[in-house]
Scaffold this active site. Structure first.
Site, PDB file in Angstrom:
ATOM      1  N   TYR A 197       0.833  -1.207   0.000  1.00 39.24           N
ATOM      2  CA  TYR A 197       0.000   0.000   0.000  1.00 39.24           C
ATOM      3  C   TYR A 197       0.867   1.256   0.000  1.00 39.24           C
ATOM      4  O   TYR A 197       0.511   2.265  -0.605  1.00 39.24           O
ATOM      5  CB  TYR A 197      -0.985  -0.028   1.180  1.00 39.24           C
ATOM      6  CG  TYR A 197      -2.218  -0.820   0.839  1.00 39.24           C
ATOM      7  CD1 TYR A 197      -2.273  -2.189   1.079  1.00 39.24           C
ATOM      8  CD2 TYR A 197      -3.307  -0.215   0.224  1.00 39.24           C
ATOM      9  CE1 TYR A 197      -3.389  -2.932   0.715  1.00 39.24           C
ATOM     10  CE2 TYR A 197      -4.422  -0.947  -0.141  1.00 39.24           C
ATOM     11  CZ  TYR A 197      -4.456  -2.305   0.102  1.00 39.24           C
ATOM     12  OH  TYR A 197      -5.547  -3.036  -0.292  1.00 39.24           O
TER      13      TYR A 197
ATOM     14  N   ARG B 212       1.691   1.923  -3.507  1.00 36.17           N
ATOM     15  CA  ARG B 212       0.537   2.495  -4.241  1.00 36.17           C
ATOM     16  C   ARG B 212       0.327   3.956  -3.849  1.00 36.17           C
ATOM     17  O   ARG B 212       0.045   4.804  -4.703  1.00 36.17           O
ATOM     18  CB  ARG B 212      -0.726   1.674  -3.970  1.00 36.17           C
ATOM     19  CG  ARG B 212      -0.709   0.293  -4.635  1.00 36.17           C
ATOM     20  CD  ARG B 212      -1.978  -0.463  -4.383  1.00 36.17           C
ATOM     21  NE  ARG B 212      -3.148   0.211  -4.926  1.00 36.17           N
ATOM     22  CZ  ARG B 212      -4.401  -0.087  -4.549  1.00 36.17           C
ATOM     23  NH1 ARG B 212      -4.616  -1.032  -3.642  1.00 36.17           N
ATOM     24  NH2 ARG B 212      -5.428   0.551  -5.068  1.00 36.17           N
TER      25      ARG B 212
ATOM     26  N   VAL C 237      -9.864   4.680  -4.492  1.00 39.20           N
ATOM     27  CA  VAL C 237      -9.361   5.076  -3.167  1.00 39.20           C
ATOM     28  C   VAL C 237      -8.258   6.120  -3.315  1.00 39.20           C
ATOM     29  O   VAL C 237      -7.574   6.409  -2.352  1.00 39.20           O
ATOM     30  CB  VAL C 237      -8.825   3.830  -2.432  1.00 39.20           C
ATOM     31  CG1 VAL C 237      -9.949   2.826  -2.163  1.00 39.20           C
ATOM     32  CG2 VAL C 237      -7.665   3.173  -3.173  1.00 39.20           C
TER      33      VAL C 237
ATOM     34  N   HIS D  33     -15.290   2.646  -1.410  1.00 41.62           N
ATOM     35  CA  HIS D  33     -14.287   1.656  -0.978  1.00 41.62           C
ATOM     36  C   HIS D  33     -13.210   2.279  -0.101  1.00 41.62           C
ATOM     37  O   HIS D  33     -12.093   1.751   0.020  1.00 41.62           O
ATOM     38  CB  HIS D  33     -13.673   0.959  -2.197  1.00 41.62           C
ATOM     39  CG  HIS D  33     -14.662   0.108  -2.935  1.00 41.62           C
ATOM     40  ND1 HIS D  33     -14.469  -0.312  -4.226  1.00 41.62           N
ATOM     41  CD2 HIS D  33     -15.863  -0.382  -2.568  1.00 41.62           C
ATOM     42  CE1 HIS D  33     -15.523  -1.037  -4.611  1.00 41.62           C
ATOM     43  NE2 HIS D  33     -16.374  -1.101  -3.629  1.00 41.62           N
TER      44      HIS D  33
ATOM     45  N   CYS E 131      -1.436   1.837  16.566  1.00 39.30           N
ATOM     46  CA  CYS E 131      -2.557   2.755  16.829  1.00 39.30           C
ATOM     47  C   CYS E 131      -2.199   3.614  18.038  1.00 39.30           C
ATOM     48  O   CYS E 131      -1.795   3.077  19.080  1.00 39.30           O
ATOM     49  CB  CYS E 131      -3.820   1.951  17.126  1.00 39.30           C
ATOM     50  SG  CYS E 131      -5.171   2.954  17.750  1.00 39.30           S
TER      51      CYS E 131
ATOM     52  N   ASN F  47     -16.287   3.633 -21.488  1.00 37.45           N
ATOM     53  CA  ASN F  47     -15.349   2.548 -21.215  1.00 37.45           C
ATOM     54  C   ASN F  47     -14.822   2.010 -22.548  1.00 37.45           C
ATOM     55  O   ASN F  47     -15.614   1.805 -23.461  1.00 37.45           O
ATOM     56  CB  ASN F  47     -16.080   1.414 -20.470  1.00 37.45           C
ATOM     57  CG  ASN F  47     -15.132   0.385 -19.887  1.00 37.45           C
ATOM     58  OD1 ASN F  47     -14.159  -0.023 -20.521  1.00 37.45           O
ATOM     59  ND2 ASN F  47     -15.427  -0.055 -18.683  1.00 37.45           N
ATOM     60  N   PRO F  48     -13.518   1.787 -22.679  1.00 37.15           N
ATOM     61  CA  PRO F  48     -13.018   1.261 -23.964  1.00 37.15           C
ATOM     62  C   PRO F  48     -13.577  -0.132 -24.260  1.00 37.15           C
ATOM     63  O   PRO F  48     -13.660  -0.527 -25.413  1.00 37.15           O
ATOM     64  CB  PRO F  48     -11.505   1.192 -23.763  1.00 37.15           C
ATOM     65  CG  PRO F  48     -11.203   1.969 -22.545  1.00 37.15           C
ATOM     66  CD  PRO F  48     -12.445   1.996 -21.714  1.00 37.15           C
ATOM     67  N   GLU F  49     -13.945  -0.872 -23.222  1.00 41.60           N
ATOM     68  CA  GLU F  49     -14.426  -2.242 -23.376  1.00 41.60           C
ATOM     69  C   GLU F  49     -15.909  -2.351 -23.039  1.00 41.60           C
ATOM     70  O   GLU F  49     -16.408  -1.574 -22.209  1.00 41.60           O
ATOM     71  CB  GLU F  49     -13.658  -3.173 -22.401  1.00 41.60           C
ATOM     72  CG  GLU F  49     -12.150  -3.145 -22.525  1.00 41.60           C
ATOM     73  CD  GLU F  49     -11.691  -3.728 -23.861  1.00 41.60           C
ATOM     74  OE1 GLU F  49     -10.654  -3.233 -24.378  1.00 41.60           O
ATOM     75  OE2 GLU F  49     -12.385  -4.610 -24.394  1.00 41.60           O
TER      76      GLU F  49
ATOM     77  N   ALA G  90     -11.623   7.554 -20.887  1.00 39.12           N
ATOM     78  CA  ALA G  90     -12.334   8.645 -20.183  1.00 39.12           C
ATOM     79  C   ALA G  90     -11.636   9.982 -20.360  1.00 39.12           C
ATOM     80  O   ALA G  90     -12.292  11.011 -20.548  1.00 39.12           O
ATOM     81  CB  ALA G  90     -12.424   8.298 -18.693  1.00 39.12           C
TER      82      ALA G  90
HETATM   83  N1  APR Z   1     -10.981   5.066 -19.532  1.00 35.09           N
HETATM   84  C1  APR Z   1     -12.153   4.456 -19.163  1.00 35.09           C
HETATM   85  N2  APR Z   1     -12.214   3.150 -18.767  1.00 35.09           N
HETATM   86  C2  APR Z   1     -11.063   2.445 -18.788  1.00 35.09           C
HETATM   87  C3  APR Z   1      -9.813   3.005 -19.186  1.00 35.09           C
HETATM   88  C4  APR Z   1      -9.814   4.384 -19.567  1.00 35.09           C
HETATM   89  N3  APR Z   1      -8.694   5.013 -19.937  1.00 35.09           N
HETATM   90  N4  APR Z   1      -8.861   2.041 -19.094  1.00 35.09           N
HETATM   91  C5  APR Z   1      -9.490   0.906 -18.661  1.00 35.09           C
HETATM   92  N5  APR Z   1     -10.816   1.144 -18.485  1.00 35.09           N
HETATM   93  C6  APR Z   1     -11.866   0.222 -18.024  1.00 35.09           C
HETATM   94  C7  APR Z   1     -11.631  -1.245 -18.305  1.00 35.09           C
HETATM   95  O1  APR Z   1     -12.095  -1.621 -19.593  1.00 35.09           O
HETATM   96  C8  APR Z   1     -12.442  -1.922 -17.191  1.00 35.09           C
HETATM   97  O2  APR Z   1     -13.778  -2.171 -17.607  1.00 35.09           O
HETATM   98  O3  APR Z   1     -11.919   0.333 -16.620  1.00 35.09           O
HETATM   99  C9  APR Z   1     -12.442  -0.874 -16.068  1.00 35.09           C
HETATM  100  C10 APR Z   1     -11.600  -1.225 -14.853  1.00 35.09           C
HETATM  101  O4  APR Z   1     -12.181  -2.348 -14.234  1.00 35.09           O
HETATM  102  P1  APR Z   1     -11.531  -2.973 -12.910  1.00 35.09           P
HETATM  103  O5  APR Z   1     -10.077  -3.063 -13.077  1.00 35.09           O
HETATM  104  O6  APR Z   1     -12.302  -4.212 -12.626  1.00 35.09           O
HETATM  105  O7  APR Z   1     -11.785  -1.855 -11.801  1.00 35.09           O
HETATM  106  P2  APR Z   1     -13.116  -1.519 -10.982  1.00 35.09           P
HETATM  107  O8  APR Z   1     -14.348  -1.822 -11.758  1.00 35.09           O
HETATM  108  O9  APR Z   1     -12.958  -0.162 -10.439  1.00 35.09           O
HETATM  109  O10 APR Z   1     -12.994  -2.583  -9.760  1.00 35.09           O
HETATM  110  C11 APR Z   1     -13.931  -2.557  -8.733  1.00 35.09           C
HETATM  111  O11 APR Z   1     -12.672  -4.125  -7.447  1.00 35.09           O
HETATM  112  O12 APR Z   1     -10.579  -4.794  -6.909  1.00 35.09           O
HETATM  113  C12 APR Z   1     -11.684  -4.190  -6.409  1.00 35.09           C
HETATM  114  O13 APR Z   1     -11.915  -2.579  -4.676  1.00 35.09           O
HETATM  115  C13 APR Z   1     -11.402  -2.756  -5.968  1.00 35.09           C
HETATM  116  O14 APR Z   1     -12.682  -0.743  -6.370  1.00 35.09           O
HETATM  117  C14 APR Z   1     -12.200  -1.918  -6.966  1.00 35.09           C
HETATM  118  C15 APR Z   1     -13.296  -2.853  -7.399  1.00 35.09           C
END
Ligand code: APR
Length: 239
Positions: A64, A67, A100, A116, A145, A211-213, A229
């Site tokens: 952490y 990060r 976060v 989260h 703590c 979202n790209p996907e 984004a």
């Molecule tokens: N712009 C927009 N979307 C994007 C980009 C970008 N530049 N790059 C990647 N993505 C998309 C991916 O296609 C994917 O669908 O962002 C998404 C990221 O998904 P995850 O990695 O699963 O992240 P998230 O949905 O935030 O995860 C939810 O899971 O691990 C836990 O607590 C953690 O908050 C997190 C939660």
């Protein structure tokens, strides 16, 4: 893009729901993107559960810490800034984030619900109630703590843990009342957060995805913009 811009122009009560993809162009890795995602490279059981922390506090703490360092070195991108800039034109706009990293707040968003938690805070592992923003940071091991001496842990939601009650309740209420939910950069695979777009749609709101996907939410979306984004949000939300 024209239709999507029309949805934004007509909306009165907007909720912007974001995930890790929102910060990807700030250099913060997502969790599940192939090859680059954190959970592609690290074991979430080991690093994002209370059991993992208890079995090796220095390992989890130093992860952490790395990060936090990456986030401190990053900056909000044009997408974060476009959302913050929309606020004065759309009173009551609420950002509900799974992230976060605090980048929405750094971009100037005034009303952000952190579902989260935040990597910029720590709290007492024993639950004595201590929550801190500033602490004596040694990246090698968690500090004690100041009240009960138990280790401090990141104030984030780990797998198997409940979301902060007030934050979740506020997000659900806003989802049910909004007339537009903009869903940015989330795979919508992690519940209960991923329920929010469906709650909004059931409440009669338009859902707009960036979202790209493709994701699960595309099925209920009034429009889906497939791209990053940081590039699409300034175009979508610009005046
Ligand atoms: N712009 C927009 N979307 C994007 C980009 C970008 N530049 N790059 C990647 N993505 C998309 C991916 O296609 C994917 O669908 O962002 C998404 C990221 O998904 P995850 O990695 O699963 O992240 P998230 O949905 O935030 O995860 C939810 O899971 O691990 C836990 O607590 C953690 O908050 C997190 C939660």
């Amino acid at each position: 893009m024209g239709r999507a811009r029309g949805l934004v122009a007509r909306a009165q009560r907007i909720v912007v729901f974001t995930g890790a993809g929102m910060s990807a162009e700030s250099g913060i890795p997502t969790f599940r993107d192939a090859l680059t995602g954190l959970w592609e490279r690290y074991d979430p059981e080991q690093l994002a559960t209370e059991a993992g922390f208890r079995s090796d506090p220095p390992l989890v703490w130093s992860w952490y810490a790395s990060r936090r360092q990456a986030i401190a070195g990053a900056a909000p991108n044009a997408g974060h800034r476009a959302i913050a800039a929309l606020e004065p034109r759309k009173p009551g706009l609420l950002v509900v984030t799974q992230n976060v990293d605090g980048l929405h707040q750094r971009a100037g968003s005034g009303d952000v619900v952190e579902l989260h938690g935040s990597i910029l805070r720590v709290r007492c592992l024993a639950g004595c109630g201590v929550v801190e923003r500033g602490w004596q940071d040694d990246p090698r091991s968690p500090p004690p703590c100041p009240s009960c001496g138990a280790p401090l842990r990141p104030d984030v939601v780990w797998f198997g843990e409940l979301l902060p009650e007030e934050a979740l309740r506020r997000a659900q209420r806003a989802a049910m009342r909004c007339d537009l939910m903009l869903v940015v950069g989330t795979s919508a695979l992690v519940y209960p957060a991923a329920e929010l777009p469906f709650l909004a749609a059931r409440g009669g709101a338009q859902v707009l995805v960036v979202n790209p996907e493709p994701t699960e939410v595309d099925g209920i979306a009034s429009a889906s913009l497939h791209g990053p984004a940081g590039r699409l949000l300034p175009e979508l939300l610009g005046g």
